[in-house]
Write a protein that holds these residues in place. Structure first.
Motif, PDB file in Angstrom:
ATOM      1  N   GLY A  14       0.818  -1.204   0.000  1.00 39.29           N
ATOM      2  CA  GLY A  14       0.000   0.000   0.000  1.00 39.29           C
ATOM      3  C   GLY A  14       0.853   1.256   0.000  1.00 39.29           C
ATOM      4  N   LEU A  15       0.371   2.240  -0.734  1.00 41.51           N
ATOM      5  CA  LEU A  15       1.024   3.544  -0.806  1.00 41.51           C
ATOM      6  C   LEU A  15       2.457   3.454  -1.299  1.00 41.51           C
ATOM      7  N   VAL A  16       2.686   2.564  -2.279  1.00 41.93           N
ATOM      8  CA  VAL A  16       4.032   2.395  -2.812  1.00 41.93           C
ATOM      9  C   VAL A  16       4.539   3.670  -3.456  1.00 41.93           C
ATOM     10  N   VAL A  17       3.624   4.369  -4.116  1.00 41.58           N
ATOM     11  CA  VAL A  17       4.041   5.596  -4.798  1.00 41.58           C
ATOM     12  C   VAL A  17       4.614   6.592  -3.803  1.00 41.58           C
ATOM     13  N   LEU A  18       3.957   6.740  -2.644  1.00 43.24           N
ATOM     14  CA  LEU A  18       4.452   7.669  -1.629  1.00 43.24           C
ATOM     15  C   LEU A  18       5.782   7.219  -1.072  1.00 43.24           C
ATOM     16  N   ALA A  19       5.973   5.907  -0.975  1.00 43.82           N
ATOM     17  CA  ALA A  19       7.187   5.386  -0.356  1.00 43.82           C
ATOM     18  C   ALA A  19       8.414   5.625  -1.204  1.00 43.82           C
ATOM     19  N   THR A  20       8.246   5.862  -2.512  1.00 43.36           N
ATOM     20  CA  THR A  20       9.403   6.022  -3.368  1.00 43.36           C
ATOM     21  C   THR A  20      10.228   7.246  -3.024  1.00 43.36           C
ATOM     22  N   ARG A  68       6.306  -0.981  -9.675  1.00 41.56           N
ATOM     23  CA  ARG A  68       7.046   0.155 -10.217  1.00 41.56           C
ATOM     24  C   ARG A  68       7.098   1.280  -9.182  1.00 41.56           C
ATOM     25  N   ASP A  69       8.260   1.901  -9.094  1.00 42.59           N
ATOM     26  CA  ASP A  69       8.484   3.057  -8.224  1.00 42.59           C
ATOM     27  C   ASP A  69       8.627   4.270  -9.128  1.00 42.59           C
ATOM     28  N   VAL A  70       7.731   5.228  -8.983  1.00 43.35           N
ATOM     29  CA  VAL A  70       7.728   6.385  -9.879  1.00 43.35           C
ATOM     30  C   VAL A  70       8.249   7.629  -9.172  1.00 43.35           C
ATOM     31  N   ASN A  71       8.723   8.584  -9.969  1.00 40.83           N
ATOM     32  CA  ASN A  71       9.311   9.801  -9.387  1.00 40.83           C
ATOM     33  C   ASN A  71       8.331  10.961  -9.322  1.00 40.83           C
ATOM     34  N   SER A  72       7.072  10.731  -9.753  1.00 36.80           N
ATOM     35  CA  SER A  72       6.074  11.798  -9.666  1.00 36.80           C
ATOM     36  C   SER A  72       4.690  11.182  -9.721  1.00 36.80           C
ATOM     37  N   SER A  73       3.717  11.875  -9.200  1.00 35.89           N
ATOM     38  CA  SER A  73       2.347  11.383  -9.237  1.00 35.89           C
ATOM     39  C   SER A  73       1.827  11.332 -10.669  1.00 35.89           C
ATOM     40  N   SER A  74       2.279  12.239 -11.520  1.00 36.39           N
ATOM     41  CA  SER A  74       1.825  12.234 -12.907  1.00 36.39           C
ATOM     42  C   SER A  74       2.367  11.032 -13.668  1.00 36.39           C
ATOM     43  N   ASN A  77       0.293   7.954 -13.983  1.00 32.34           N
ATOM     44  CA  ASN A  77      -0.791   7.993 -14.959  1.00 32.34           C
ATOM     45  C   ASN A  77      -0.347   7.551 -16.347  1.00 32.34           C
ATOM     46  N   ASN A  78       0.920   7.197 -16.484  1.00 34.57           N
ATOM     47  CA  ASN A  78       1.432   6.670 -17.748  1.00 34.57           C
ATOM     48  C   ASN A  78       1.521   5.149 -17.681  1.00 34.57           C
ATOM     49  N   ALA A  79       1.334   4.504 -18.813  1.00 33.39           N
ATOM     50  CA  ALA A  79       1.491   3.051 -18.883  1.00 33.39           C
ATOM     51  C   ALA A  79       2.964   2.711 -19.085  1.00 33.39           C
ATOM     52  N   VAL A  80       3.351   1.517 -18.680  1.00 39.71           N
ATOM     53  CA  VAL A  80       4.715   1.036 -18.921  1.00 39.71           C
ATOM     54  C   VAL A  80       4.648  -0.449 -19.225  1.00 39.71           C
ATOM     55  N   SER A  81       5.456  -0.890 -20.165  1.00 36.14           N
ATOM     56  CA  SER A  81       5.502  -2.305 -20.536  1.00 36.14           C
ATOM     57  C   SER A  81       6.775  -2.930 -19.982  1.00 36.14           C
ATOM     58  N   VAL A  82       6.614  -4.077 -19.335  1.00 36.55           N
ATOM     59  CA  VAL A  82       7.737  -4.787 -18.729  1.00 36.55           C
ATOM     60  C   VAL A  82       7.854  -6.153 -19.390  1.00 36.55           C
ATOM     61  N   SER A  83       9.009  -6.446 -19.960  1.00 39.46           N
ATOM     62  CA  SER A  83       9.245  -7.739 -20.611  1.00 39.46           C
ATOM     63  C   SER A  83      10.029  -8.652 -19.670  1.00 39.46           C
ATOM     64  N   ASP A 123      -1.605   1.721 -12.337  1.00 34.83           N
ATOM     65  CA  ASP A 123      -1.108   0.466 -11.770  1.00 34.83           C
ATOM     66  C   ASP A 123       0.277   0.664 -11.172  1.00 34.83           C
ATOM     67  N   PHE A 124       0.426   0.407  -9.881  1.00 34.34           N
ATOM     68  CA  PHE A 124       1.762   0.425  -9.305  1.00 34.34           C
ATOM     69  C   PHE A 124       2.295  -0.983  -9.116  1.00 34.34           C
TER      70      PHE A 124
END
Length: 280
Positions: A14-20, A68-74, A77-83, A123-124
Motif C-alpha cells: 500500500g502507498l508504494v508511490v508515496l514510499a518512493t 514500479r516506483d515512480v518519481n512523480s504522481s503524474s 498515470n502513464n502506462a509502462v511495458s515490462v518484458s 497500476d503500481f
C-alpha cells in the motif's frame, strides 16, 4: 484450490508511490526528479517456494509480482511495458552456491499468464500467474524457475531486484507449518525442551522433509515417509549421519494431523529426540 507461496520478507504494497520518496534513486516524486524503476519483490530472497496441492489437472496461482516506483504522481498515470524472460542462469548459480541439484522446470509443463506485461495508468503493481498440473512433475526431481526483467521501456531495473528464483513443488497432504513440542536429550549436556515452528516440505507424494530436533540451523534434516498404515519411516538427510528409530513406533495421526516421533542419531553417543509435530 489452495495455493502456497512463501517469501521470508513481507513487503508493504500500500502507498508504494508515496514510499518512493525514501529510496536513494528517486529523490523528489513531486518535482519528478530522479529515475523511474521496476522491481520484483521476490528478488529479496535467494529462493522462494511456490506450490499447489497434489491434485490432477491444471492449477493456476499467482506467481510473480512486479512493482514500479515512480518519481512523480503524474508518472503513475502513464502506462509502462515490462518484458520478462526465463533465466536458467539463476538456477545454475544457485546450485553452484548451495550444492543443490535444481533443474529448470520444463517449458512443456507450465504456462505463464504473460511475459510482456503492460502496467496500465494507475497500476503500481501487477501479478503474473502460472498454470501447471502438479501431478506431471517428476517426484524424483527438484524443479526451479528463474525469471528476470529483460526490459521496462524508459524505466530502470532497480539494482539487485530484477531477478527472482522459485522452487516449484506439488504439495502432498502433509505439507505445511507445524508446531513441534518435545525433548532433545544429549548424552552429556542432558535434556532440553523443543518448542518451535517447523516447515514440513513435500518431497514425494508420501514423504516430506523437515529439520531434525532443533538442529535445522546446523543443517541436520530428516525425511518422514508416511506408510499405508500411517506408520512413519525416518531417514537422515543433510548433516544427519544416521537415524535410530527403534525406540517406539513413529506414526502420523490423521485425526490430529500430528507426527509422533521418537528417534536418535550418532551411534556411539546417541542424541535422542522425542517430539510431536502438529499442523498449525
Amino acid at each position: 484450490m489452495k495455493r502456497y507461496i512463501k517469501s521470508m520478507k513481507a513487503l508493504v504494497l500500500g502507498l508504494v508511490v508515496l514510499a518512493t520518496a525514501c529510496v536513494p534513486e528517486g529523490k523528489d516524486m513531486i518535482d519528478g526528479i530522479g529515475s523511474n524503476f521496476v522491481r520484483l519483490p521476490a528478488a529479496n530472497e535467494e529462493l522462494s517456494l511456490l506450490g499447489v496441492d497434489l491434485v490432477a489437472g491444471d492449477k493456476t496461482t499467482e506467481f510473480l509480482e512486479i512493482i514500479r516506483d515512480v518519481n512523480s504522481s503524474s508518472e503513475l498515470n502513464n502506462a509502462v511495458s515490462v518484458s520478462l524472460k526465463v533465466d536458467d542462469a539463476l538456477i545454475t548459480a544457485y546450485n553452484k552456491a548451495h550444492a543443490t541439484t535444481f533443474e529448470a522446470l520444463p517449458t512443456s509443463l507450465y504456462k505463464l499468464s504473460e511475459v510482456d506485461v503492460k502496467m496500465a495508468a494507475g497500476d503500481f503493481s501487477k501479478n503474473v500467474a502460472i498454470t501447471f498440473d502438479p501431478t506431471k512433475l517428476d517426484a524424483k526431481k527438484s524443479y526451479a524457475l528463474g525469471i528476470s526483467v529483460a526490459s521496462a521501456g524508459n524505466y530502470k531495473i532497480r539494482n539487485g531486484l530484477g531477478s527472482a528464483l522459485f522452487q516449484i513443488i506439488a504439495k502432498n497432504k502433509w505439507h505445511g507449518k507445524y508446531k513441534a513440542l518435545g525433548v532433545f536429550t544429549h548424552p552429556t549436556a542432558g535434556p532440553r525442551d523443543i518448542d518451535r515452528l517447523k516447515d514440513v516440505v513435500t518431497l514425494t507424494p508420501n514423504s516430506v522433509s523437515t529439520e531434525l530436533g532443533d538442529l535445522g540451523g546446523a543443517g541436520y534434516t530428516m525425511t518422514l515417509t508416511v506408510n499405508a498404515d500411517n506408520s512413519v519411516t525416518v531417514t537422515p538427510t543433510g548433516a544427519t549421519p544416521n537415524i535410530n528409530q527403534s525406540y517406539s513406533k513413529n506414526y502420523y495421526d490423521p485425526a490430529t494431523k500430528s507426527f509422533y516421533l521418537h528417534y536418535s542419531y550418532n551411534v556411539a553417543a546417541p542424541r535422542i529426540v522425542k517430539e510431536v509435530l502438529t499442523l498449525k
